[in-house]
Motif scaffolding. Sequence first.
Motif, PDB file in Angstrom:
ATOM      1  N   THR A  44      37.364  44.749  31.283  1.00 29.49           N
ATOM      2  CA  THR A  44      37.965  45.974  31.837  1.00 29.49           C
ATOM      3  C   THR A  44      37.022  47.168  31.745  1.00 29.49           C
ATOM      4  O   THR A  44      37.049  48.046  32.596  1.00 29.49           O
ATOM      5  N   SER A  45      36.188  47.197  30.731  1.00 31.47           N
ATOM      6  CA  SER A  45      35.252  48.317  30.584  1.00 31.47           C
ATOM      7  C   SER A  45      34.006  48.077  31.423  1.00 31.47           C
ATOM      8  O   SER A  45      33.718  46.961  31.850  1.00 31.47           O
TER       9      SER A  45
ATOM     10  N   ARG B  11      32.067  44.482  32.011  1.00 35.37           N
ATOM     11  CA  ARG B  11      31.839  44.023  33.382  1.00 35.37           C
ATOM     12  C   ARG B  11      30.359  43.728  33.618  1.00 35.37           C
ATOM     13  O   ARG B  11      30.010  42.720  34.236  1.00 35.37           O
TER      14      ARG B  11
END
Length: 359
Positions: free
Chosen positions: A218-219, A223
């Motif tokens: 998600t960050s 990623r």
Amino acid sequence: MISNLQLLRGLAALAVVFFHTSFVIPGMQRTNFQAVAVFFVISGFIMTYITRNTADGFLLNRVVRIVPLYWMATIADVVWTKFGFNNIPQTWTNPRRILAEFQHFVQTDQTAFFGDLASSLLFIPRFDGAGAMRYPLLAVGWTLNLEMFFYVIFAVMLCINRRLAPLLVAGFLSAVIGYSKIFGCGDLCRFYSHDFVQYFIYGIAAYYAWRALAAAATSRTARAVAITASALAIAGYLVVEATVNGGARIAPVALVLALLVLHSASIRCDWRWAVVFGDASYALYLTHLIVVDTMRPLAAQFPVLDFSTAPIGLAVTLATCLIVALLTHFFVEKPTLKWLRRRLEARNAAQPHPSVLGT
């Protein structure tokens, strides 16, 4: 639709064609780049993926997707090769050879042929007296025998518990493989515990790994790490296939998982023709042997067309296989699927809904 997997399906089918040309890349062994293993990993993943929301008509949908084109390709291959149409230099300049082949078939081969045809079309594995597998009339159909076995097991487990079905399938297949290795078993059991069966299990595992990775990435940093790891996995797959005889068992699942992670990271191959290439992969897989068998007599007369040694012959053969596959996909496979699905929808619409029956 996950376009990255569509592209991979097309490349895997092309790798199978490459293998059947017997062309050897300098410095490498003859290889299909573990294409069949990749297909089975994708299949394990897709069956898990499509049944997470609903499993209505699962087995019927699989039959509609797989069976019609396979039957048509099997019959086309038999007619084209058994009666000599594939031998263009001889048969097409002497049509009487076709009649002679047909007469020979009527007089001597028809009894065994129809038995072989029935077992091929019904996905029934065959074995010789020594217990070795006999290929279906369309040779690549042996993998579809395993594929249909997987679908049936998946359908049974969906009836038991839809949410846990993939895990139940993985457990059942693992038990079959383990039993065969520990205790041994007959021809049929050995076939259904084939080494390739494990890749269905890996495909199921790939689905759960992908969902976990997609949720974790998600960050921006996570990623970036996921993208880098996926790129390294793809590069590693190519290096392993180029340097290790037989490749590495984990390589196909790592490749599939890498492309899934890239999909989640919005790095997707959405080019229309790449997707079409993937859509036509099944047609390519089923029809390419007809083309290869037709090119082989031509290659014997014209060395430049020898796909096993001449790069030009290889390119011509691969291109011809792809053209035939695209024509089959657009003018046979898609219309057939559209017609069958429309009939199924009409039949389902005509059936009373349970609420109408008061149940």
